[in-house]
Write a protein that holds these residues in place. Structure first.
Motif, PDB file in Angstrom:
ATOM      1  N   ASP A  11       0.801  -1.227   0.000  1.00  4.29           N
ATOM      2  CA  ASP A  11       0.000   0.000   0.000  1.00  4.29           C
ATOM      3  C   ASP A  11       0.835   1.279   0.000  1.00  4.29           C
ATOM      4  O   ASP A  11       0.325   2.341  -0.320  1.00  4.29           O
ATOM      5  N   SER A  35      -1.964  -2.043  -5.034  1.00  7.76           N
ATOM      6  CA  SER A  35      -1.933  -1.215  -3.825  1.00  7.76           C
ATOM      7  C   SER A  35      -2.855  -1.729  -2.733  1.00  7.76           C
ATOM      8  O   SER A  35      -2.876  -1.183  -1.633  1.00  7.76           O
ATOM      9  N   SER A  36      -3.631  -2.761  -3.040  1.00  5.08           N
ATOM     10  CA  SER A  36      -4.551  -3.310  -2.039  1.00  5.08           C
ATOM     11  C   SER A  36      -4.784  -4.786  -2.307  1.00  5.08           C
ATOM     12  O   SER A  36      -4.547  -5.282  -3.421  1.00  5.08           O
TER      13      SER A  36
END
Length: 125
Positions: A11, A35-36
């Motif tokens: 993240d 990112s997730s």
């Protein structure tokens, strides 16, 4: 030899950038960054990674939860996983390995060493 495909779930955008430069430039790896955990679950199967590089502490879904979900996807049941974490106490490292990780890389990591650490972990697995 085919190019190693690494799915990184992280993240922190600064860490993503450093890792991408390290893995692509030094390691010559094909890198997909998410990112997730949700983004990783969406893209992982199509990318078909050779190794998973998962941040442990992330909002919404921690790395161990992401790994559990990835293990339920066709083709990813046995993909080697490596966790990255700043929490380097032995009990945490042991717990992450008990979840099926082949290694735990500590943050801050050395960008010059990261590709070699991944290859060494895969060799030991």
């Amino acid at each position: 030899m085919t190019q190693l495909k690494v799915l990184q779930v992280e993240d922190d955008l600064d860490i993503q950038e450093i890792a991408r430069l390290s893995l692509e430039t030094i390691g010559g790896f094909d890198v997909l960054q998410c990112s997730s955990g949700a983004q990783a679950l969406e893209k992982a199967q199509d990318f078909a990674p050779d190794v998973l590089l998962l941040d442990v502490m992330m909002p919404e879904m921690s790395g161990d939860v992401v790994l559990g979900h990835l293990r339920n996807l066709d083709g990813l049941e046995k993909t080697p996983a490596i966790f990255m974490t700043a929490r380097a106490q032995k009990p945490e490292v042991e717990e992450l390995k008990s979840l099926g990780a082949i290694d735990v890389i500590l943050k801050p990591f050395d960008p010059m060493e990261l590709p070699g650490q991944i290859l060494a972990a895969l060799d030991r697995a």
